[in-house]
Design an enzyme around this catalytic site. Structure first.
Site, PDB file in Angstrom:
ATOM      1  N   GLU A 173      19.519  29.199  64.362  1.00 29.28           N
ATOM      2  CA  GLU A 173      20.842  28.995  64.709  1.00 29.28           C
ATOM      3  C   GLU A 173      20.598  28.496  66.133  1.00 29.28           C
ATOM      4  O   GLU A 173      20.049  29.260  66.958  1.00 29.28           O
ATOM      5  CB  GLU A 173      21.812  30.012  64.587  1.00 29.28           C
ATOM      6  CG  GLU A 173      22.091  30.540  63.086  1.00 29.28           C
ATOM      7  CD  GLU A 173      22.831  31.345  62.815  1.00 29.28           C
ATOM      8  OE1 GLU A 173      23.532  31.861  63.817  1.00 29.28           O
ATOM      9  OE2 GLU A 173      23.108  31.897  61.729  1.00 29.28           O
ATOM     10  N   ARG A 215      23.724  36.954  57.046  1.00 33.28           N
ATOM     11  CA  ARG A 215      22.730  36.531  57.649  1.00 33.28           C
ATOM     12  C   ARG A 215      21.940  35.496  56.994  1.00 33.28           C
ATOM     13  O   ARG A 215      21.628  35.474  55.920  1.00 33.28           O
ATOM     14  CB  ARG A 215      21.810  37.651  58.244  1.00 33.28           C
ATOM     15  CG  ARG A 215      22.466  38.617  59.239  1.00 33.28           C
ATOM     16  CD  ARG A 215      22.528  37.848  60.521  1.00 33.28           C
ATOM     17  NE  ARG A 215      22.823  38.870  61.699  1.00 33.28           N
ATOM     18  CZ  ARG A 215      24.043  39.062  62.071  1.00 33.28           C
ATOM     19  NH1 ARG A 215      24.975  38.134  61.491  1.00 33.28           N
ATOM     20  NH2 ARG A 215      24.622  39.611  63.084  1.00 33.28           N
ATOM     21  N   HIS A 230      28.260  29.663  62.399  1.00 35.94           N
ATOM     22  CA  HIS A 230      28.465  31.203  62.398  1.00 35.94           C
ATOM     23  C   HIS A 230      29.895  31.385  63.295  1.00 35.94           C
ATOM     24  O   HIS A 230      29.781  32.097  64.343  1.00 35.94           O
ATOM     25  CB  HIS A 230      27.272  31.567  63.472  1.00 35.94           C
ATOM     26  CG  HIS A 230      26.970  33.068  63.277  1.00 35.94           C
ATOM     27  ND1 HIS A 230      25.756  33.559  63.328  1.00 35.94           N
ATOM     28  CD2 HIS A 230      27.808  34.138  62.951  1.00 35.94           C
ATOM     29  CE1 HIS A 230      25.647  34.939  63.177  1.00 35.94           C
ATOM     30  NE2 HIS A 230      26.993  35.303  62.842  1.00 35.94           N
TER      31      HIS A 230
HETATM   32  C1  DGY Z   1      27.923  39.896  63.952  1.00 36.90           C
HETATM   33  O1  DGY Z   1      28.953  40.490  64.371  1.00 36.90           O
HETATM   34  O2  DGY Z   1      26.904  40.439  63.600  1.00 36.90           O
HETATM   35  C2  DGY Z   1      28.435  38.399  63.442  1.00 36.90           C
HETATM   36  O3  DGY Z   1      27.291  37.856  62.730  1.00 36.90           O
HETATM   37  C3  DGY Z   1      29.065  37.717  64.514  1.00 36.90           C
HETATM   38  O4  DGY Z   1      30.470  38.082  64.601  1.00 36.90           O
END
Ligand code: DGY
Length: 321
Positions: free
Chosen positions: A269, A240, A288
């Site tokens: 983002e 993250r 991402h």
């Molecule tokens: C999630 O699943 O939290 C990822 O960041 C995206 O797949």
């Protein structure tokens, strides 16, 4: 008979939606490439018994109130769930579900791909080729750094960190990990060594946070943490964006306090095109895409729907948060 309403905040593949039974009325935001505008979300969740959401939507009290008291489940097509106000959901008896496990190996593949790409400057070399800068084979052009035999420092030891550790073993790396709770069971099976955070930062060639977002991990990698890293070390983050203080990272890169960074996640983002990180040559940036394979995103979509449908039928979901 009134059909229960399930609202999905993004267009999902038709064959995935075929799993929705006839007694459920499926309403969906019919766009795949854009997130639902807030006003539309608030209007369209009204009367829903279940919501399937993406990590792009903030699901807070306002959304829950707009849905109404019959809302029983919020199911996100992601492993992360910090975009959902779990306190507000708990107060209303709303079950929150996510999609762990199905994305573990795929995300670990991406973490390793990003680590390799950063260490060996793959995007930079590829860009140079396309721009006609190859010239001739040069003994000291595009010099990266070795990955095999180096030390990787994993922050966290959940499923994805364990999957990354298995890959690192294949590369003959020494594996350190730090986590709030020590995982003695995996230390022997995976050959990983527990370390305090400072020692890990000082000893690792690649520092890899694999932690959930949220207040507990916010800016864990800050100016202080970065200053502990070796000057030839690299930071690889596909967990993250909130885990890393981007201003501090930028400064560490600009002052050569660390050697590079591979980032798949950002504080905001999409990252703004004017963000100074985009001008840093020693950074590899991805939009991402940790879990972005056809197989895994399809499994995540299926799982998010299944979890919602189970709760709507009064049964236990596979993946309750
Ligand atoms: C999630 O699943 O939290 C990822 O960041 C995206 O797949």
């Amino acid at each position: 008979m009134t059909r229960l309403k399930l609202f999905v905040t993004r267009q999902l593949p038709r064959d995935v939606c075929d799993a929705v039974p006839a007694d459920v009325s499926l309403a969906m935001y019919e766009h795949e490439k854009q997130a639902i505008p807030r006003e539309e979300l608030l209007a369209r969740v009204a009367g829903a018994r279940g919501i399937v959401t993406m990590l792009t939507e903030r699901i807070d009290e306002e959304v829950m109130n707009a849905a109404g008291p019959q809302l029983a489940v919020i199911s996100t097509m992601s492993v992360g769930f910090e975009h959902i106000d779990r306190g507000a959901a708990a107060q209303r008896g709303i079950v929150v579900c996510h999609t762990p496990d199905v994305l573990t190996e795929t995300t670990a593949d991406l973490v390793f791909a990003l680590l390799l790409a950063t260490a060996r400057q793959l995007p930079q070399a590829e860009r140079a080729l396309r721009e006609g800068q190859w010239g001739t084979w040069q003994p000291f052009q595009f010099l990266g750094t070795d990955v095999h035999g180096k030390t990787i420092g994993l922050l966290g030891m959940g499923g994805i960190a364990q999957a990354v550790a298995r890959r690192a073993r294949g590369f003959g790396m020494r594996i350190l990990y730090w986590s709030r709770s020590r995982k003695s069971d995996v230390e022997e099976t995976l050959g990983v060594t527990y370390s305090d955070l400072t020692t890990l930062l000082q000893a690792s060639d690649f520092v890899v946070p694999l932690l959930p977002g949220g207040d507990a991990t916010r800016h864990l990698i800050d100016q202080h943490a970065l200053s502990r890293m070796k000057r030839n070390a690299m930071l690889i983050n596909a967990s993250r964006g909130s885990v890393v203080d981007e201003d501090a990272l930028l400064q560490a890169l600009q002052t050569r306090a660390i050697a590079g960074a591979g980032l798949d996640v950002f504080a905001r983002e999409p990252i703004a095109l004017t963000h100074p990180l985009l001008r840093e040559e020693r950074v590899v940036l991805l939009p991402h895409i940790g879990s972005a394979t056809l197989e895994t995103r399809t499994s995540m979509a299926r799982r998010a729907l299944e979890n919602a449908l189970l709760v709507m039928r009064g049964e236990a979901p596979f993946d309750r948060v």
